[in-house]
Motif scaffolding. Sequence first.
Motif, PDB file in Angstrom:
ATOM      1  N   ALA A  98       0.827  -1.212   0.000  1.00 52.37           N
ATOM      2  CA  ALA A  98       0.000   0.000   0.000  1.00 52.37           C
ATOM      3  C   ALA A  98       0.861   1.262   0.000  1.00 52.37           C
ATOM      4  N   LEU A  99       1.950   1.252   0.769  1.00 51.27           N
ATOM      5  CA  LEU A  99       2.804   2.433   0.840  1.00 51.27           C
ATOM      6  C   LEU A  99       3.547   2.674  -0.462  1.00 51.27           C
ATOM      7  N   THR A 100       4.086   1.627  -1.062  1.00 55.27           N
ATOM      8  CA  THR A 100       4.831   1.826  -2.314  1.00 55.27           C
ATOM      9  C   THR A 100       3.916   2.289  -3.443  1.00 55.27           C
ATOM     10  N   GLN A 101       2.715   1.760  -3.507  1.00 57.99           N
ATOM     11  CA  GLN A 101       1.777   2.188  -4.547  1.00 57.99           C
ATOM     12  C   GLN A 101       1.377   3.648  -4.374  1.00 57.99           C
ATOM     13  N   LYS A 102       1.178   4.054  -3.109  1.00 60.30           N
ATOM     14  CA  LYS A 102       0.805   5.448  -2.870  1.00 60.30           C
ATOM     15  C   LYS A 102       1.945   6.394  -3.202  1.00 60.30           C
ATOM     16  N   LEU A 103       3.160   6.016  -2.853  1.00 59.63           N
ATOM     17  CA  LEU A 103       4.308   6.865  -3.161  1.00 59.63           C
ATOM     18  C   LEU A 103       4.524   6.999  -4.662  1.00 59.63           C
ATOM     19  N   LYS A 104       4.245   5.959  -5.394  1.00 61.46           N
ATOM     20  CA  LYS A 104       4.386   6.025  -6.856  1.00 61.46           C
ATOM     21  C   LYS A 104       3.466   7.082  -7.442  1.00 61.46           C
ATOM     22  N   GLU A 105       2.283   7.240  -6.840  1.00 63.32           N
ATOM     23  CA  GLU A 105       1.341   8.244  -7.330  1.00 63.32           C
ATOM     24  C   GLU A 105       1.763   9.664  -6.955  1.00 63.32           C
ATOM     25  N   LEU A 106       2.491   9.806  -5.856  1.00 63.29           N
ATOM     26  CA  LEU A 106       2.733  11.130  -5.303  1.00 63.29           C
ATOM     27  C   LEU A 106       4.083  11.732  -5.657  1.00 63.29           C
ATOM     28  N   ILE A 107       5.107  10.916  -5.851  1.00 60.29           N
ATOM     29  CA  ILE A 107       6.449  11.443  -6.118  1.00 60.29           C
ATOM     30  C   ILE A 107       6.532  11.890  -7.578  1.00 60.29           C
ATOM     31  N   PRO A 108       7.016  13.088  -7.843  1.00 56.69           N
ATOM     32  CA  PRO A 108       7.166  13.551  -9.232  1.00 56.69           C
ATOM     33  C   PRO A 108       8.164  12.690 -10.005  1.00 56.69           C
ATOM     34  N   ARG A 109       7.920  12.530 -11.289  1.00 55.85           N
ATOM     35  CA  ARG A 109       8.840  11.760 -12.132  1.00 55.85           C
ATOM     36  C   ARG A 109      10.166  12.497 -12.280  1.00 55.85           C
ATOM     37  N   GLN A 110      11.243  11.706 -12.390  1.00 52.94           N
ATOM     38  CA  GLN A 110      12.590  12.246 -12.517  1.00 52.94           C
ATOM     39  C   GLN A 110      13.119  11.965 -13.928  1.00 52.94           C
ATOM     40  N   MET A 111      14.340  12.431 -14.177  1.00 48.75           N
ATOM     41  CA  MET A 111      14.979  12.178 -15.467  1.00 48.75           C
ATOM     42  C   MET A 111      15.535  10.762 -15.531  1.00 48.75           C
ATOM     43  N   LYS A 159      19.513  12.819  -6.495  1.00 48.50           N
ATOM     44  CA  LYS A 159      18.729  12.539  -5.302  1.00 48.50           C
ATOM     45  C   LYS A 159      17.272  12.878  -5.580  1.00 48.50           C
ATOM     46  N   VAL A 160      16.379  12.069  -5.011  1.00 48.70           N
ATOM     47  CA  VAL A 160      14.951  12.274  -5.216  1.00 48.70           C
ATOM     48  C   VAL A 160      14.401  13.055  -4.030  1.00 48.70           C
ATOM     49  N   GLU A 161      13.843  14.203  -4.285  1.00 46.83           N
ATOM     50  CA  GLU A 161      13.229  15.006  -3.240  1.00 46.83           C
ATOM     51  C   GLU A 161      11.759  14.607  -3.123  1.00 46.83           C
ATOM     52  N   VAL A 162      11.407  14.109  -1.954  1.00 43.21           N
ATOM     53  CA  VAL A 162      10.016  13.728  -1.726  1.00 43.21           C
ATOM     54  C   VAL A 162       9.271  14.956  -1.220  1.00 43.21           C
ATOM     55  N   PRO A 163       8.255  15.431  -1.943  1.00 41.36           N
ATOM     56  CA  PRO A 163       7.543  16.635  -1.502  1.00 41.36           C
ATOM     57  C   PRO A 163       6.795  16.401  -0.196  1.00 41.36           C
ATOM     58  N   GLN A 164       6.581  17.478   0.564  1.00 36.59           N
ATOM     59  CA  GLN A 164       5.920  17.369   1.863  1.00 36.59           C
ATOM     60  C   GLN A 164       4.484  16.860   1.721  1.00 36.59           C
ATOM     61  N   GLU A 165       3.829  17.220   0.614  1.00 36.12           N
ATOM     62  CA  GLU A 165       2.466  16.735   0.389  1.00 36.12           C
ATOM     63  C   GLU A 165       2.434  15.213   0.309  1.00 36.12           C
ATOM     64  N   ALA A 166       3.513  14.634  -0.286  1.00 35.37           N
ATOM     65  CA  ALA A 166       3.577  13.180  -0.372  1.00 35.37           C
ATOM     66  C   ALA A 166       3.716  12.561   1.012  1.00 35.37           C
ATOM     67  N   PHE A 167       4.558  13.167   1.861  1.00 34.42           N
ATOM     68  CA  PHE A 167       4.697  12.659   3.226  1.00 34.42           C
ATOM     69  C   PHE A 167       3.362  12.706   3.959  1.00 34.42           C
ATOM     70  N   MET A 168       2.647  13.816   3.838  1.00 37.12           N
ATOM     71  CA  MET A 168       1.378  13.962   4.545  1.00 37.12           C
ATOM     72  C   MET A 168       0.365  12.928   4.068  1.00 37.12           C
ATOM     73  N   ALA A 169       0.334  12.685   2.747  1.00 38.92           N
ATOM     74  CA  ALA A 169      -0.607  11.699   2.212  1.00 38.92           C
ATOM     75  C   ALA A 169      -0.254  10.287   2.668  1.00 38.92           C
ATOM     76  N   VAL A 170       1.035   9.969   2.683  1.00 31.96           N
ATOM     77  CA  VAL A 170       1.457   8.631   3.112  1.00 31.96           C
ATOM     78  C   VAL A 170       1.211   8.443   4.600  1.00 31.96           C
ATOM     79  N   LEU A 171       1.419   9.489   5.395  1.00 31.03           N
ATOM     80  CA  LEU A 171       1.150   9.382   6.826  1.00 31.03           C
ATOM     81  C   LEU A 171      -0.328   9.129   7.078  1.00 31.03           C
ATOM     82  N   ARG A 172      -1.188   9.772   6.293  1.00 32.68           N
ATOM     83  CA  ARG A 172      -2.622   9.493   6.425  1.00 32.68           C
ATOM     84  C   ARG A 172      -2.921   8.053   6.042  1.00 32.68           C
ATOM     85  N   LEU A 173      -2.232   7.564   5.027  1.00 31.79           N
ATOM     86  CA  LEU A 173      -2.432   6.176   4.606  1.00 31.79           C
ATOM     87  C   LEU A 173      -1.963   5.212   5.693  1.00 31.79           C
TER      88      LEU A 173
END
Length: 642
Positions: free
Chosen positions: A553-566, A623-637
């Motif tokens: 559940a956590l990995t799937q949610k993070l995939k939706e929230l983290i911006p794509r990189q190069m 390095k991948v910067e995880v946005p704060q919105e992603a942390f908040m969404a994952v914490l709710r999950l």
Amino acid sequence: MLMASDFCRLANFPRPQPTTNHRGAWRGSCSPRPFPSDGRPSEPWAFRCLRIARPSAVSRGRSVSCRAAEITTDPGQDRLMKVPISNIRNFCIIAHIDHGKSTLADKLLQLTGTVQKREMKEQFLDNMDLERERGITIKLQAARMRYILENEPYCLNLIDTPGHVDFSYEVLNKIDLPGAEPDRVSQEIEEIIGLDCSDAIHCSAKEGIGISDILNAIITRIPPPKDAAGNPLRALIFDSYYDPYRGVIVYFRVVDGTIKKGDKIYFMASGKDYIADEIGVLSPNQLPVDELYAGEVGYLSASIRSVADARVGDTITHFGRRAESSLPGYEEARPMVFCGLFPVDADQFPELRDALEKLQLNDAALKFEPETSSAMGFGFRCGFLGLLHLEIVQERLEREYNLTLITTAPSVVYRVNCINGDTIDCSNPTLLPEPGKRRQIEEPFVKIEMLTPKEYIGSLMELGQERRGEFKEMNFITENRASIIYELPLAEMVGDFFDQLKSRSKGYASMEYTFVGYRESELVKLDIHINGEPVEPLATIVHKDKAYAVGRALTQKLKELIPRQMFKVPIQACIGAKVIASESLSAIRKDVLSKCYGGDITRKKKLLKKQAEGKKRLKAIGKVEVPQEAFMAVLRLEKEVI
């Protein structure tokens, strides 16, 4: 169910077990008062309970017909007049949530003239907007009343407490409701608890039925406090709050001796001394007086600026004539649920620290310590009695102190037995020792009793089994109601257990639970790795059987929230070095073949190979910067799935 008690010990009252109700150690009770760990009354000045008796038909008629004669024209105006200690009664109202405590307190204040009708409003003693919105009492309140019985004035000191599951002696309230069945309820109390309810008062605070009988019973059945005015001063602090202009305001009950305005006082636990600039009584507003003696309840202001100098449970004595010992029996509350509180704006960290210190002043159960997160910056690891306690503290911080907070998923305290013989209490996954250093992990277990109509027994037993519960016994209390007892991990209850219980029983089931100790469990630390780097704020401790579901559940949610990189970014859930769930974030790809309109295929392969080498170098140093919105969404999950 209501109970009137002599609150000789306001910080502590006896109960059969250190029990709590449905929303965690403090769901029905955001009470700042800690309780004894063994559940037994402490010392002779602990709470003394007395059943309020149902009067006979003759006495009931007398109390109604003589009401006008018993109460003066406006007794509220002279409630500051002194009465003998034998005419003081100290009592409190203790009951479950939504059993009419505040409504009964309102009616007592109105009937005794303490609050005039034009000033009266619902939940008069509940002075917080949050209390009125939720219809619950969060913080205990005190009020001094004056009542005349048979031409004799009495001083009644009332405490309106938060809802609690423990009760010993009963008043059957809300008998005016269409569905009220006082006779059936009385029978159930006698059968289940073993109390004699033949003389329980039937009352309706809303309609004013039986209120005079309760007041009369308080005077005739509750004993007065001990006459100890000649002893050295000892006063118990049972509550306090911070005033920005006057400093810490202390609420206390004088057990021994007397205290006067201008006295130099000494706090025995903190070792600090101050001058009592103002003392007074709570009626229910603060009214200054010159002196308070043994048995009375009041407040003091002494320009106390440090919140640590006057803690709940401390003993006040005179600086020049100190008591030999503090008042006994006080114990610190033990938090059961922990979470991290972080300000969204990092500049608000000092304000968050000050706000927690002020809240802790009148909430002795709140514990906190600094915590640093690589994702959310500086914050605090806070301990609470339960989920409601957590919710109330968070809302008060945001409303009263204008803070915007991030709350991590709640967790419990695990006990780790290490190979070297050490035992570590771990409330944060980041503090868990490495697998090679620990021998076993223990988690807290609770004994839960679910009371339900018989048609919902199956669905609630299924809920208990899903939460790793161990079935103990089932008893039919009555023909249509059953008691189901399970023992299960506390971690399984700090989420949505209560919501599920209400949902599966259509709101008819209730529950209470008691801490029974620590037991060894197959627990693992679940780490989240992003691009090969562990993300500590997302780590959690879960049972081995649930690790895959939580990790997926956590990995799937993070995939939706983290911006794509190069470059391609793997997102993995790991137990140690073993990956149990994985997702990958595909790279943003530039079309390097857009200019190739034809020609040899080797030219296209050369361009693609050059692009792949560049992405490989970028992935190695990027390095991948995880946005704060992603942390908040994952914490709710996490709060939903753990």
